[in-house]
Design a protein around this motif. Sequence first.
Motif, PDB file in Angstrom:
ATOM      1  N   ARG A  35       0.858  -1.172   0.000  1.00 35.30           N
ATOM      2  CA  ARG A  35       0.000   0.000   0.000  1.00 35.30           C
ATOM      3  C   ARG A  35       0.905   1.237   0.000  1.00 35.30           C
ATOM      4  N   VAL A  36       0.790   2.026  -1.076  1.00 37.33           N
ATOM      5  CA  VAL A  36       1.595   3.241  -1.203  1.00 37.33           C
ATOM      6  C   VAL A  36       0.916   4.346  -0.413  1.00 37.33           C
ATOM      7  N   LEU A  54       1.722  -5.358   2.800  1.00 37.09           N
ATOM      8  CA  LEU A  54       0.415  -5.780   3.308  1.00 37.09           C
ATOM      9  C   LEU A  54       0.493  -7.100   4.050  1.00 37.09           C
ATOM     10  N   ASN A  55       1.494  -7.905   3.793  1.00 33.94           N
ATOM     11  CA  ASN A  55       1.614  -9.203   4.466  1.00 33.94           C
ATOM     12  C   ASN A  55       2.271  -9.074   5.840  1.00 33.94           C
ATOM     13  N   GLY A  57       3.222  -5.868   7.270  1.00 33.29           N
ATOM     14  CA  GLY A  57       3.033  -4.566   7.902  1.00 33.29           C
ATOM     15  C   GLY A  57       4.293  -3.734   7.971  1.00 33.29           C
ATOM     16  N   ARG A  58       5.372  -4.200   7.366  1.00 35.79           N
ATOM     17  CA  ARG A  58       6.660  -3.504   7.404  1.00 35.79           C
ATOM     18  C   ARG A  58       6.637  -2.312   6.468  1.00 35.79           C
ATOM     19  N   GLN A  59       7.189  -1.188   6.927  1.00 37.38           N
ATOM     20  CA  GLN A  59       7.301  -0.010   6.075  1.00 37.38           C
ATOM     21  C   GLN A  59       8.463  -0.182   5.114  1.00 37.38           C
ATOM     22  N   VAL A  60       8.240   0.255   3.863  1.00 33.63           N
ATOM     23  CA  VAL A  60       9.263   0.160   2.832  1.00 33.63           C
ATOM     24  C   VAL A  60       9.315   1.477   2.086  1.00 33.63           C
ATOM     25  N   ALA A  61      10.434   1.658   1.354  1.00 34.45           N
ATOM     26  CA  ALA A  61      10.572   2.801   0.457  1.00 34.45           C
ATOM     27  C   ALA A  61      10.466   2.280  -0.974  1.00 34.45           C
ATOM     28  N   ILE A  62       9.563   2.896  -1.763  1.00 29.77           N
ATOM     29  CA  ILE A  62       9.350   2.459  -3.147  1.00 29.77           C
ATOM     30  C   ILE A  62       9.820   3.568  -4.066  1.00 29.77           C
ATOM     31  N   LYS A  63      10.774   3.207  -4.928  1.00 31.64           N
ATOM     32  CA  LYS A  63      11.319   4.186  -5.853  1.00 31.64           C
ATOM     33  C   LYS A  63      10.777   3.912  -7.252  1.00 31.64           C
ATOM     34  N   PHE A  64      10.019   4.890  -7.796  1.00 32.91           N
ATOM     35  CA  PHE A  64       9.449   4.786  -9.140  1.00 32.91           C
ATOM     36  C   PHE A  64      10.355   5.510 -10.122  1.00 32.91           C
ATOM     37  N   TYR A  65      10.712   4.846 -11.229  1.00 32.27           N
ATOM     38  CA  TYR A  65      11.461   5.472 -12.308  1.00 32.27           C
ATOM     39  C   TYR A  65      10.470   5.951 -13.349  1.00 32.27           C
ATOM     40  N   LEU A  66      10.311   7.241 -13.454  1.00 38.11           N
ATOM     41  CA  LEU A  66       9.278   7.810 -14.330  1.00 38.11           C
ATOM     42  C   LEU A  66       9.776   8.031 -15.751  1.00 38.11           C
TER      43      LEU A  66
END
Length: 749
Positions: A35-36, A54-55, A57-66
């Motif tokens: 979940r972003v 979602l599995n 509950g750990r926070q992550v950083a998501i890097k999108f290459y646009l």
Amino acid sequence: MSSDFTQQQSLGELQKAEQLSLQVTLPPAEIPGYRVEKLLGQGAFGQVWLGRDLNTGRQVAIKFYLHRGGVNWSLLSREVKHLVNMSTGRHIVQVLGVSWEAEPPYYCMEYLENGSIEDLIRSRGALGIAESVALFREIAEGLNFAHGKGVLHCDLKPANVLLDHDWRPRLADFGQSRMSHEQTPSLGTLFFMAPEQADLTASVDAKWDVYALGAILYTMLVGTPPYRSAEFVEQLDTASSLPERLRRYRDAIQLSPPPQLHYRRRGVDKQLCQIVDLCLAKRPEQRYSNVQQVLEALHRRTAARLRRPLLILGIVGPILLSLLMLMFSARSMGVARENSLAAVHQWSLRSNQFAAMFAARTLESEIAALFREVEIEADRGELDRRMRDVLTGAATQLEIISGGEDRPGEREQLVGLQAQNELEAYLSRRIAEMTQTMGSSNESATFNSLFVTDARGTILALALSDPEELTQSPVGRNFAYRTYFSGRYADESHGQSSREFAPTRHTHLSSTFRSTSTGKWKVAVSSPVWPVEYGEAENDEARAQVQPLGVLVLTINLGDFDLLSGQTPEQGRSRFAVLVDGREGAQQGTLLQHPILESMESRFQSTRKVESVPQIDTRQLTELRTSGLVSYHDPASIITGGEIFSGTWVAAIQQVRLPTGSEEAKLANRASDLWVLVQERTSYVEEPVRELGARLQQESYIELAALVLVVILLWYFVQRIGKSIVDKSAHPGSPNSLQYPATKTTLEH
């Protein structure tokens, strides 16, 4: 590149970022299983969003290459590949998932909530020294791990070092990274980029990361990057092109003096400053060759700092212990010395008291012998007869003299009488016989004169043991005022009439007096001459009604008494006995016999000038009589020639008693006014103790020197052993060495 901590974007990149900022309300895409939630940041190539697994509950950083196309895409894709390649590294940001087929492409990595070291410095300023070194060590370990994987970061800076939940550093942003075998250039961030790296034709080198590593440590210690100044930034911003900007950057660093602010930071040690300097060396050949050498230098510093307390303790501890031992030893020796000195003072005082008592008893026996001898002479019938002849023949002259009239003619008539001459001859014979008799009995008194007076105190005849001493005959002069005639306590006034005095009726020890012809101190033993018809057969009551014919007087030079026999002159200067006048009055405390008097008498013989004789002051005399003195000051020390008697003495005094059973003893309560004082130089008494103290002190110094030498030798061997251990740990191939991952030199293809 940027003049700030992070790289500054170009104008086109800023426009793209501005357009992307208008679309921050919704994430670029939905990610299956995540979940972003929130935008964390964005740049020229994409956005970083905070997401949640979602599995777990750990926070992550998501890097999108646009932006997928172009050169930028290849650079960014390289970052992901390198991060995946280093996924086992503790100090590397971990990649959790990658999707290149999605639109837009993205990858998930662990979220580090404490931000970067740049954020930490911005909020707190310069970091603590221990904290900076701890972070620097872990950054170096992470960088060494990356180099071991063949990955050179090429853009290391505080903004690219993130802090995990334990505030431990993780290396991030490998977008500019290169493999060690690649030959393509890579530009880093201004003020963290090595000067030789600022070249579009440069080949990658591990020393670039070494420079950046030193710049990060410098920034943490000082608060600002090395070489950064407003003038430098302005000079770079006015460059017309990228190559020009890079050239100015290189030239400015080469022309600027080496950074020095880290030396001014309180608490920064020299070894840490040297590590910074070697990392930031302008010429690559003067820099550490790789990160492993940096870690080795850190290890040597740590080992040295760990050894330092031990070395300091190994040196300072024994020295302090030695000083304490020396202090307590000195204190103990001081106490022991004082106690020993007090003990030897008391021992010397008791010894002197015994010597004074012995000398006083010796003098008492001599006085007793003199009493007996004078009494025997006074009872001789021949003396009675010869005195009567003179008294009969010179009755007129004696009457005139006793009346106080000083007529030289009358004295001449007395001296011219045949009876008077015969009496003097008799006295001369008797004093010679008495001297011989007393000498044969080992008595030490030396007679000075023997004379007789009539019943009114006029001298009838006189005999001297040494006739040369006589300068003016006292025959025909009246001395009734003298104690040897009257038997009184002290001499009376010379001007008093002789009729006011009566002759002594018992054997008497006179008060001391000074000879007007020799300057010597004398004392006299006198005894009344009774008419022969009232001899021993008569009782005391009958004798009390009779007037003596006169008085027989024997004078003795007090300087002739040998109070402490057997002493040599050298010993006499360290310990000797003197006679003191204890008679109350102005003369009390006068020295009657003393080595100084010999020189005074000698001067008197040559100058005929009378010098005042030294006297013991009342306070000292009282203390001497009470218990003795261990700090006696000899009054002779202030007399000309008496300097040798200066200083302190241990002194004891003893009163001389009169002969037991004599009438004089009964009247005077058995005590005379003569006192024997025995004095011993304090320094002579203390010399054995002081010599022992000096030897003990010398031994303590030798022990201290030996202890210091042992400490120095032990310190030397400990230092050698410690250095050997550090040297072994600094070489990976040696036994017991630290094993670091391989560096660039082992990975080059």
